[in-house]
Motif scaffolding. Structure first.
Motif, PDB file in Angstrom:
ATOM      1  N   UNK A  59     -79.087  31.581  39.909  1.00 39.59           N
ATOM      2  CA  UNK A  59     -77.918  30.907  40.400  1.00 39.59           C
ATOM      3  C   UNK A  59     -77.154  30.247  39.178  1.00 39.59           C
ATOM      4  N   UNK A  60     -77.349  30.777  38.026  1.00 42.54           N
ATOM      5  CA  UNK A  60     -76.642  30.027  36.937  1.00 42.54           C
ATOM      6  C   UNK A  60     -76.020  31.114  35.980  1.00 42.54           C
ATOM      7  N   UNK A  61     -74.931  30.840  35.429  1.00 40.53           N
ATOM      8  CA  UNK A  61     -74.322  31.673  34.360  1.00 40.53           C
ATOM      9  C   UNK A  61     -73.658  30.930  33.155  1.00 40.53           C
ATOM     10  N   UNK A  62     -73.782  31.729  32.170  1.00 40.74           N
ATOM     11  CA  UNK A  62     -73.383  30.999  31.098  1.00 40.74           C
ATOM     12  C   UNK A  62     -72.175  32.078  30.468  1.00 40.74           C
ATOM     13  N   UNK A  63     -71.024  31.664  29.803  1.00 35.31           N
ATOM     14  CA  UNK A  63     -70.076  32.615  29.341  1.00 35.31           C
ATOM     15  C   UNK A  63     -69.808  32.030  27.958  1.00 35.31           C
ATOM     16  N   UNK A  64     -69.761  32.774  26.857  1.00 32.24           N
ATOM     17  CA  UNK A  64     -69.456  32.514  25.622  1.00 32.24           C
ATOM     18  C   UNK A  64     -67.979  33.378  25.133  1.00 32.24           C
ATOM     19  N   UNK A  65     -67.214  32.533  24.771  1.00 30.73           N
ATOM     20  CA  UNK A  65     -65.888  32.999  24.488  1.00 30.73           C
ATOM     21  C   UNK A  65     -65.501  33.015  23.166  1.00 30.73           C
ATOM     22  N   UNK A  66     -65.020  34.008  22.294  1.00 25.16           N
ATOM     23  CA  UNK A  66     -64.528  33.888  21.121  1.00 25.16           C
ATOM     24  C   UNK A  66     -63.197  34.847  20.891  1.00 25.16           C
ATOM     25  N   UNK A  67     -62.538  34.685  19.772  1.00 23.73           N
ATOM     26  CA  UNK A  67     -61.678  35.268  19.498  1.00 23.73           C
ATOM     27  C   UNK A  67     -61.326  35.735  18.058  1.00 23.73           C
ATOM     28  N   UNK A  68     -60.667  36.998  17.989  1.00 27.21           N
ATOM     29  CA  UNK A  68     -60.472  37.222  16.539  1.00 27.21           C
ATOM     30  C   UNK A  68     -59.758  36.449  15.672  1.00 27.21           C
ATOM     31  N   UNK A  69     -60.099  36.109  14.349  1.00 34.47           N
ATOM     32  CA  UNK A  69     -59.269  35.245  13.625  1.00 34.47           C
ATOM     33  C   UNK A  69     -59.656  33.771  13.554  1.00 34.47           C
ATOM     34  N   UNK A  70     -60.759  33.536  14.280  1.00 32.03           N
ATOM     35  CA  UNK A  70     -61.344  32.231  14.406  1.00 32.03           C
ATOM     36  C   UNK A  70     -62.746  32.319  14.415  1.00 32.03           C
ATOM     37  N   UNK A  71     -63.618  31.198  13.857  1.00 30.94           N
ATOM     38  CA  UNK A  71     -64.990  31.072  13.896  1.00 30.94           C
ATOM     39  C   UNK A  71     -65.357  30.221  14.945  1.00 30.94           C
ATOM     40  N   UNK A  72     -64.506  29.626  15.801  1.00 30.11           N
ATOM     41  CA  UNK A  72     -64.806  28.629  16.703  1.00 30.11           C
ATOM     42  C   UNK A  72     -65.340  29.661  17.990  1.00 30.11           C
ATOM     43  N   UNK A  73     -66.109  29.164  18.980  1.00 32.20           N
ATOM     44  CA  UNK A  73     -66.449  29.655  20.177  1.00 32.20           C
ATOM     45  C   UNK A  73     -66.705  28.666  20.980  1.00 32.20           C
ATOM     46  N   UNK A  74     -66.530  28.880  22.426  1.00 32.93           N
ATOM     47  CA  UNK A  74     -66.630  28.025  23.353  1.00 32.93           C
ATOM     48  C   UNK A  74     -67.996  28.571  24.422  1.00 32.93           C
ATOM     49  N   UNK A  75     -68.575  27.646  24.928  1.00 32.26           N
ATOM     50  CA  UNK A  75     -69.785  28.109  25.811  1.00 32.26           C
ATOM     51  C   UNK A  75     -69.384  27.390  27.295  1.00 32.26           C
ATOM     52  N   UNK A  76     -69.416  28.063  28.317  1.00 32.38           N
ATOM     53  CA  UNK A  76     -69.107  27.522  29.533  1.00 32.38           C
ATOM     54  C   UNK A  76     -70.130  27.889  30.499  1.00 32.38           C
ATOM     55  N   UNK A  77     -70.570  26.861  31.240  1.00 33.10           N
ATOM     56  CA  UNK A  77     -71.633  26.997  32.274  1.00 33.10           C
ATOM     57  C   UNK A  77     -71.214  27.006  33.528  1.00 33.10           C
ATOM     58  N   UNK A  78     -71.981  27.859  34.442  1.00 33.55           N
ATOM     59  CA  UNK A  78     -71.649  27.699  35.677  1.00 33.55           C
ATOM     60  C   UNK A  78     -72.787  27.644  36.830  1.00 33.55           C
ATOM     61  N   UNK A  79     -72.323  27.482  38.108  1.00 30.75           N
ATOM     62  CA  UNK A  79     -73.645  27.521  39.089  1.00 30.75           C
ATOM     63  C   UNK A  79     -72.948  28.285  40.387  1.00 30.75           C
ATOM     64  N   UNK A  80     -74.080  28.880  40.917  1.00 30.83           N
ATOM     65  CA  UNK A  80     -73.622  29.614  42.109  1.00 30.83           C
ATOM     66  C   UNK A  80     -73.275  28.725  43.049  1.00 30.83           C
ATOM     67  N   UNK A  81     -72.334  28.938  43.993  1.00 28.35           N
ATOM     68  CA  UNK A  81     -71.750  28.048  45.005  1.00 28.35           C
ATOM     69  C   UNK A  81     -71.640  29.107  46.331  1.00 28.35           C
ATOM     70  N   UNK A  82     -71.792  28.159  47.572  1.00 37.84           N
ATOM     71  CA  UNK A  82     -71.678  28.968  48.953  1.00 37.84           C
ATOM     72  C   UNK A  82     -70.426  29.113  48.911  1.00 37.84           C
TER      73      UNK A  82
END
Length: 137
Positions: free
Chosen positions: A114-137
């Motif tokens: 019931x959980x998910x994690x998304x990692x986002x990155x883009x060319x030309x940058x060394x910064x990445x974001x991590x976003x967390x989710x939970x399942x909903x009804x």
């Protein structure tokens, strides 16, 4: 494939503001991404075809895609981008977006019950974001 048919809502994030600043995201989209708590879901339609849905700020978008095939879609801010999804394992769904300026953005979504994690990155940058989710009804 435990994530098919479930809907997930963002619960928290790490480095999102830093990532958006590093990628020169426009102010309107930046405000939307920081403040909205979107709900997304994937539903498996057949072995290689899925439906993606996204609900945020009263807007709803939905489209079907086939793994490995490029598809043009309209973002929430109206820009058109090219998207390719791949599924390297049963609980991971990757997405590559080619932006209007040609830059590439990579999303890797990992699903754990019931959980998910998304990692986002883009060319030309060394910064990445991590976003967390939970399942909903």
């Amino acid at each position: 494939m435990s994530f098919s048919g479930k809907r997930y809502k963002r619960t928290r994030h790490e480095n999102l503001e830093e990532f958006l600043n590093a990628t020169n995201t426009n102010n309107e989209l930046m405000r939307t991404l920081e403040k909205a708590s979107p709900i997304f879901g994937y539903t498996k339609l057949d072995d290689t075809t899925f439906n993606f849905t996204l609900e945020a700020e009263g807007r709803h978008m939905s489209f079907n895609f086939t793994l490995g095939e490029e598809k043009e879609v309209e973002r929430r801010d109206g820009e058109k981008v090219k998207v390719v999804f791949t599924k390297p394992s049963d609980n991971v769904l990757n997405q590559k977006i080619t932006m209007p300026d040609g830059k590439l953005v990579y999303f890797s979504r990992e699903f754990y019950g019931n959980e998910a994690k998304m990692i986002v990155r883009m060319d030309d940058t060394d910064v990445q974001a991590t976003i967390y989710y939970e399942a909903v009804e």
